[in-house]
Design a protein around this motif. Structure first.
Motif, PDB file in Angstrom:
ATOM      1  N   LYS A  64      37.647  22.759  47.985  1.00 52.60           N
ATOM      2  CA  LYS A  64      37.835  24.261  47.572  1.00 52.60           C
ATOM      3  C   LYS A  64      39.266  24.854  47.831  1.00 52.60           C
ATOM      4  O   LYS A  64      39.709  25.879  46.983  1.00 52.60           O
ATOM      5  N   TRP A  65      39.927  24.695  49.100  1.00 49.04           N
ATOM      6  CA  TRP A  65      40.977  25.238  49.411  1.00 49.04           C
ATOM      7  C   TRP A  65      42.239  24.580  48.534  1.00 49.04           C
ATOM      8  O   TRP A  65      42.910  25.484  48.171  1.00 49.04           O
ATOM      9  N   TRP A  71      41.824  26.585  45.346  1.00 48.68           N
ATOM     10  CA  TRP A  71      42.207  27.954  45.750  1.00 48.68           C
ATOM     11  C   TRP A  71      43.551  28.162  45.649  1.00 48.68           C
ATOM     12  O   TRP A  71      44.216  29.216  45.161  1.00 48.68           O
ATOM     13  N   SER A 103      44.761  28.271  41.897  1.00 48.69           N
ATOM     14  CA  SER A 103      44.178  29.270  41.238  1.00 48.69           C
ATOM     15  C   SER A 103      44.588  30.704  41.836  1.00 48.69           C
ATOM     16  O   SER A 103      44.691  31.855  40.822  1.00 48.69           O
ATOM     17  N   THR A 104      44.763  30.873  42.887  1.00 46.51           N
ATOM     18  CA  THR A 104      44.963  32.132  43.522  1.00 46.51           C
ATOM     19  C   THR A 104      46.265  32.634  44.252  1.00 46.51           C
ATOM     20  O   THR A 104      47.012  33.686  44.086  1.00 46.51           O
ATOM     21  N   HIS A 114      44.928  37.841  50.144  1.00 43.69           N
ATOM     22  CA  HIS A 114      44.342  36.636  50.163  1.00 43.69           C
ATOM     23  C   HIS A 114      44.334  36.034  51.232  1.00 43.69           C
ATOM     24  O   HIS A 114      43.417  35.214  51.833  1.00 43.69           O
TER      25      HIS A 114
END
Length: 206
Positions: free
Chosen positions: A95-96, A99, A102-103, A138
Motif C-alpha cells: 500500500k505504501w 501511496w 498517488s499522494t 502526508h
C-alpha cells in the motif's frame, strides 16, 4: 538476461536499481533519458511506447512503470520476508508503494525540481513552500506509522520501503526546512546503513 534502462539520477530508476542490488541480481544497465537520450529512438519506443524510464527487459519481457518493475523483481527473485508470502502482510507493505505514486509524487516533484533543478533566482518559492507544506501533512501519517514499526514493510525491510525510500533521500538532503520527525529519521538512517541503498540511491542530487 536482465537489462535496466534509465539514468542513474532519476528517482524512479533508483527504485529499480536499488531493488536489483538488494536481490544481488546480475543485469546490464543502459543509461537512458535526460541528457543520455535514447528514449525517443525507435528501438526504445518499441519496448516502451511512453518513452519514459525505467524500463526492464527480462528476455522477451519488456516492462515499464517503476513500482511494477520492483514488484516483478521481488516476486520472481525475492524471498520472504523481502517479498512476504502472506498476502495480508504483503498488502500492508505494498500500500505504501501505491501511496507514494498517488499522494507523494506530485508535491515532491514540485519541491525537487524547484530546489535541485532550478536556479535560485528563477524559483517559485510560493509554489515550493506550498508543496513542502502538503508533504509535511502526508509525512505526519508516515511518522505515526513508523512510531509503531521500524519499516514501512513492517518488522523487517521489504518492498514497501523501496519507492518512498528512494525519494526520502532527496527530502533529507535538499536544503529545505523540515519538521522534526524522529521516527521517520530513524527509518531513513536504517536505509542509509544498507550497502545497496548507499550505492544506488545515495548519489548526488541532479
Amino acid at each position: 538476461m536482465l537489462t535496466i534502462w534509465g539514468r542513474e539520477n532519476s528517482n524512479n530508476v533508483k527504485k529499480v536499481l536499488w531493488c536489483a542490488a538488494e536481490l544481488r541480481l546480475n543485469f546490464t544497465h543502459i543509461n537512458a533519458g535526460g541528457t543520455y537520450g535514447k528514449t525517443d529512438e525507435e528501438t526504445f519506443r518499441s519496448l516502451n511506447p511512453n518513452g519514459l524510464v525505467p524500463l526492464l527487459q527480462d528476455n522477451d519481457l519488456a516492462l515499464w512503470e517503476s513500482n511494477t518493475i520492483v514488484r516483478y523483481l521481488a516476486a520472481k527473485f525475492g524471498q520472504h520476508p523481502f517479498y512476504a508470502n502472506d498476502p495480508l502482510v504483503r498488502a500492508q507493505a505494498e500500500k505504501w508503494m501505491d501511496w507514494q505514486i498517488s499522494t507523494i509524487v506530485v508535491p515532491f516533484r514540485t519541491v525537487f525540481v524547484g530546489i535541485v533543478r532550478t536556479q535560485p533566482e528563477q524559483r517559485d518559492m510560493g509554489k515550493i513552500e506550498a508543496a513542502i507544506t502538503e508533504l509535511e501533512q502526508h509525512f505526519t501519517i508516515l511518522e505515526q506509522t513508523l512510531a509503531g514499526q521500524p519499516y514501512l514493510s513492517g518488522d523487517v525491510f521489504g518492498i514497501g520501503d523501496i519507492p518512498l525510500g528512494s525519494f526520502i533521500y532527496a527530502w533529507f538532503e535538499m536544503p529545505i526546512k523540515r519538521q522534526p520527525r524522529p521516527h521517520m529519521e530513524r527509518w531513513y538512517q536504517r536505509l542509509c546503513a544498507r550497502p545497496a541503498y548507499q550505492s544506488t540511491v545515495m548519489t548526488p542530487l541532479t
